[in-house]
Design a protein around this motif. Structure first.
Motif, short mmCIF file in Angstrom:
data_model
loop_
_atom_site.label_atom_id
_atom_site.label_comp_id
_atom_site.label_asym_id
_atom_site.label_seq_id
_atom_site.Cartn_x
_atom_site.Cartn_y
_atom_site.Cartn_z
N PRO A 158 -11.30 -9.98 -4.77
CA PRO A 158 -10.01 -10.08 -4.07
C PRO A 158 -10.20 -10.77 -2.72
CG PRO A 158 -10.97 -7.92 -3.67
CD PRO A 158 -11.99 -8.71 -4.48
N LEU A 159 -9.26 -11.59 -2.33
CA LEU A 159 -9.31 -12.24 -1.02
C LEU A 159 -8.31 -11.63 -0.04
CD1 LEU A 159 -9.63 -16.01 -2.00
CD2 LEU A 159 -11.39 -14.52 -1.06
N TRP A 160 -7.35 -10.87 -0.55
CA TRP A 160 -6.27 -10.38 0.31
C TRP A 160 -5.57 -9.21 -0.36
CZ3 TRP A 160 -1.62 -10.43 -2.26
CH2 TRP A 160 -1.54 -11.30 -3.36
N TYR A 161 -4.68 -8.58 0.38
CA TYR A 161 -3.73 -7.64 -0.21
C TYR A 161 -2.47 -7.63 0.65
CZ TYR A 161 -4.54 -3.92 3.26
OH TYR A 161 -4.61 -3.18 4.42
N GLU A 162 -1.41 -7.07 0.11
CA GLU A 162 -0.18 -6.88 0.87
C GLU A 162 0.42 -5.54 0.51
OE1 GLU A 162 2.54 -10.04 -0.19
OE2 GLU A 162 2.31 -9.67 -2.33
N ASN A 163 1.14 -4.95 1.44
CA ASN A 163 1.83 -3.69 1.17
C ASN A 163 3.25 -3.74 1.73
OD1 ASN A 163 -0.21 -3.08 3.66
ND2 ASN A 163 1.80 -2.18 4.05
N LEU A 164 4.10 -2.91 1.17
CA LEU A 164 5.50 -2.91 1.55
C LEU A 164 5.72 -2.35 2.95
CD1 LEU A 164 6.99 -1.55 -1.79
CD2 LEU A 164 7.27 -3.87 -0.92
N ILE A 280 15.87 -3.98 5.13
CA ILE A 280 15.42 -4.28 3.78
C ILE A 280 13.93 -3.94 3.68
CG2 ILE A 280 17.07 -6.05 3.12
CD1 ILE A 280 15.20 -8.14 4.16
N ILE A 281 13.48 -3.72 2.45
CA ILE A 281 12.07 -3.39 2.20
C ILE A 281 11.44 -4.55 1.44
CG2 ILE A 281 10.51 -1.84 0.97
CD1 ILE A 281 12.52 0.39 1.43
N PHE A 299 15.87 -9.79 17.34
CA PHE A 299 16.29 -8.46 16.87
C PHE A 299 15.59 -8.03 15.58
CE2 PHE A 299 20.14 -9.99 19.20
CZ PHE A 299 20.00 -9.13 20.28
N LEU A 300 14.59 -8.79 15.15
CA LEU A 300 13.87 -8.44 13.92
C LEU A 300 12.61 -7.65 14.25
CD1 LEU A 300 13.84 -8.81 10.83
CD2 LEU A 300 12.36 -10.80 11.18
N ARG A 301 12.48 -6.48 13.64
CA ARG A 301 11.29 -5.65 13.79
C ARG A 301 10.86 -5.16 12.41
NH1 ARG A 301 12.18 -7.49 18.06
NH2 ARG A 301 12.03 -6.55 20.14
N ALA A 302 9.67 -4.57 12.34
CA ALA A 302 9.17 -4.08 11.06
C ALA A 302 8.27 -2.88 11.27
CB ALA A 302 8.41 -5.18 10.32
N GLU A 303 8.19 -2.04 10.24
CA GLU A 303 7.26 -0.90 10.21
C GLU A 303 6.76 -0.71 8.79
OE1 GLU A 303 8.26 2.83 11.91
OE2 GLU A 303 9.22 1.97 13.69
N VAL A 304 5.64 -0.03 8.68
CA VAL A 304 5.09 0.27 7.37
C VAL A 304 6.07 1.14 6.58
CG1 VAL A 304 3.87 2.38 8.05
CG2 VAL A 304 2.95 0.97 6.19
N PHE A 305 5.97 1.12 5.28
CA PHE A 305 6.89 1.86 4.40
C PHE A 305 6.95 3.34 4.81
CE2 PHE A 305 8.42 3.97 0.62
CZ PHE A 305 9.28 3.04 0.03
N PRO A 306 8.17 3.90 4.97
CA PRO A 306 8.28 5.32 5.35
C PRO A 306 7.72 6.25 4.27
CG PRO A 306 10.37 4.15 5.62
CD PRO A 306 9.48 3.25 4.83
N MET A 307 7.18 7.36 4.69
CA MET A 307 6.63 8.35 3.77
C MET A 307 7.30 9.70 3.99
SD MET A 307 4.35 6.81 1.91
CE MET A 307 3.55 5.22 1.88
N ASN A 308 6.82 10.70 3.29
CA ASN A 308 7.32 12.06 3.51
C ASN A 308 6.57 12.74 4.64
OD1 ASN A 308 9.19 11.79 1.50
ND2 ASN A 308 7.99 12.87 -0.05
N ASP A 383 2.18 -3.70 12.30
CA ASP A 383 3.48 -3.12 11.93
C ASP A 383 3.52 -2.72 10.46
OD1 ASP A 383 4.46 -3.51 14.52
OD2 ASP A 383 5.08 -5.56 14.06
N PHE A 384 2.62 -3.28 9.67
CA PHE A 384 2.57 -2.96 8.24
C PHE A 384 1.33 -2.15 7.88
CE2 PHE A 384 5.36 -6.56 8.56
CZ PHE A 384 6.31 -6.36 7.57
N TYR A 385 0.69 -1.57 8.89
CA TYR A 385 -0.60 -0.92 8.66
C TYR A 385 -0.61 0.49 9.21
CZ TYR A 385 -5.67 -0.16 8.81
OH TYR A 385 -6.93 0.33 8.64
N ASN A 386 -1.17 1.41 8.44
CA ASN A 386 -1.38 2.78 8.89
C ASN A 386 -2.70 3.26 8.28
OD1 ASN A 386 -1.41 5.64 9.22
ND2 ASN A 386 0.82 5.64 9.42
N SER A 387 -3.69 3.50 9.13
CA SER A 387 -5.03 3.87 8.64
C SER A 387 -5.04 5.22 7.95
CB SER A 387 -6.03 3.87 9.80
OG SER A 387 -5.64 4.80 10.80
N ASN A 388 -3.99 6.03 8.13
CA ASN A 388 -3.94 7.34 7.47
C ASN A 388 -3.53 7.24 6.01
OD1 ASN A 388 -4.62 8.84 9.80
ND2 ASN A 388 -2.52 8.73 10.52
N PHE A 389 -2.95 6.11 5.63
CA PHE A 389 -2.46 5.96 4.26
C PHE A 389 -3.56 5.44 3.36
CE2 PHE A 389 2.14 5.11 5.88
CZ PHE A 389 2.22 6.43 6.26
#
Length: 445
Positions: A158-164, A280-281, A299-308, A383-389
């Motif tokens: 693999p050379l890369w990955y992406e997450n929502l 949007i996701i 006005f555009l911002r982003a965060e990693v996908f919400p969890m519980n 903004d799309f990264y969380n080391s706990n996930f």
């Protein structure tokens, strides 16, 4: 010395000179042919710009002089289903590419056409040290050498990955937390009460970008890691959590836009760009599409996908990995390319050319987090990264069927869990028949 001896000596010298000349001429001709020798090597890629990929391969040719005259034929497909069927036909005709890619969330029906990588060339142990656990679990395989011993080897690179993640309108959500669905629900209620606006554009499959991966991420939130497990109360919980953002009678009311969007041949990105919805996701690559819609950059911002929970959860990743066709006549070239793909320096080069991806190598992650994804936008990779996930692959059985049919299924308004169970059984039936070559006469409908 008599006259005859002199004549023979002269003839001998002439013959020696003649043969030396012929030898030098042939040597020069061979060297000329060798330096102008061209190897045709074909690679099929998916959803990436082939000109950028050619630039990446040119770097490979610069550091491997033996390939300076090699011809790399790159074919880039934009649609996974078209790519999938083209690859099947290519194998049937005996014209399959020397290297190609497979998606991580698909059962590999091409596994019998893939050549493993010699562990002495790329060590599975080294791979484990340098890559996230999800890649080791996905890509390292074992084979028996005798009744007692097994050997590990790497099949793919693999050379890369992406997450929502979520893209949102900062004007409407300033100061709000969006890291969990509990926080998201609060924002939905506030917007509905104070402005009557629709906050999040998900559910209706026909109008939502990559809806098949969004619903899959909801399954992972409930601990479902493959289609086989998507049943019972966990499956019902996942779909129920997704449905709440669709229903016209609930707080989000995205379905109220459905008929208009279908009539206008529009989708949730269009609704987001014109301000009808506030979030949007999608994957970071959506930024290219957002920029074409002229959404206000400020006005555009982003965060990693919400969890519980903010502490730990399963985060769906999407990536395509390179494999070697076992029937290639250029195995050495393929192997050299695989070695090239694993080097840190050249993965950085790849990410410069394809700037919306996260690196698969652990050592490159931290230095990428603070970089902007696209010039002019206040969006960074962090903004799309969380080391706990925990990065997670979801086995869809047959990706082409899963992705295409789940979109239509999610347009339904009634009995969504019952419809999904029928859909699930169909996909698994097709997948199992194809992989096992058993029960071929059994209907999966």
């Amino acid at each position: 010395m008599n006259k005859n001896k002199i004549v023979f000596l002269i003839i001998g010298v002439i013959l020696v000179i003649f043969f030396i000349s012929i030898f030098l001429l042939l040597s020069k001709t061979w060297e000329t042919k060798k330096s102008s020798w061209v190897e045709n090597f074909t690679l099929w890629i998916l959803q990436d710009d082939k000109n950028n990929f050619w630039n990446f391969l040119n770097e490979f040719k610069k550091i491997n002089s033996s390939y300076k005259n090699a011809t790399f034929n790159v074919v880039s497909f934009q649609n996974y289903e078209e790519y999938y069927h083209a690859l099947i036909w290519a194998f049937l005709r005996g014209e399959a590419p020397d290297m190609f890619v497979v998606n991580n969330n698909d059962s590999s029906f091409f596994q019998w056409q893939i050549s493993g990588i010699d562990p002495s060339i790329i060590s599975p142990d080294d791979f484990r040290k340098n890559y996230d656990l999800v890649f080791s679990n996905d890509l390292i395989k074992k084979t028996k050498v005798d009744e007692k011993n097994e050997v590990e080897f790497l099949l793919w690179i693999p050379l890369w990955y992406e997450n929502l993640g979520i893209f949102y309108n900062f004007r409407e959500t300033k100061g709000k937390k969006l890291s969990t669905w509990a926080y998201v629900n609060e924002v939905v209620r506030d917007l509905r009460e104070n402005s009557g606006k629709i906050w999040i554009g998900i559910w209706n499959g026909s109008t939502v970008y990559w809806v098949w991966d969004i619903i899959t991420q909801f399954f992972l939130i409930d601990g479902i890691k493959n289609l086989q497990e998507a049943t019972g109360n966990k499956m019902k919980s996942s779909i129920s959590n997704y449905v709440r953002f669709w229903d016209e009678n609930a707080e989000n009311k995205y379905d109220s836009l459905f008929s208009e969007l279908i009539t206008q041949n529009k989708n949730n990105l269009d609704a987001f760009s014109r301000g009808d919805i506030q979030m949007i996701i999608w994957y970071p690559r959506l930024l290219e599409e957002i920029s074409k819609k002229w959404f206000n950059k400020n006005f555009l911002r982003a965060e990693v996908f919400p969890m519980n929970s903010e502490n730990w959860w399963n985060l769906l990743i999407n990536y395509n990995y390179f494999v070697i066709n076992k029937n290639t006549s250029s195995y050495q070239t393929a192997q050299d390319l695989m070695i090239y793909f694993t080097s840190k320096e050249w993965q950085k080069k790849y990410l410069e050319l394809f700037n919306y991806y996260m690196p698969s190598q652990l050592s490159l992650v931290n230095e990428r987090l603070e970089q902007n994804i696209k010039d002019g936008y206040n969006l960074k990779y962090k903004d799309f990264y969380n080391s706990n996930f925990e990065l997670t692959t979801f086995n869809k059985g047959t990706k082409t069927i899963y992705d295409s049919e789940v979109s239509s299924l999610l347009d339904g308004k009634m009995n969504s869990t019952e419809l999904f169970e029928i859909f699930r059984k169909k996909v698994l039936c097709i997948s199992e028949k194809t992989l096992s070559s058993e029960n071929l006469e059994k209907s999966c409908n």
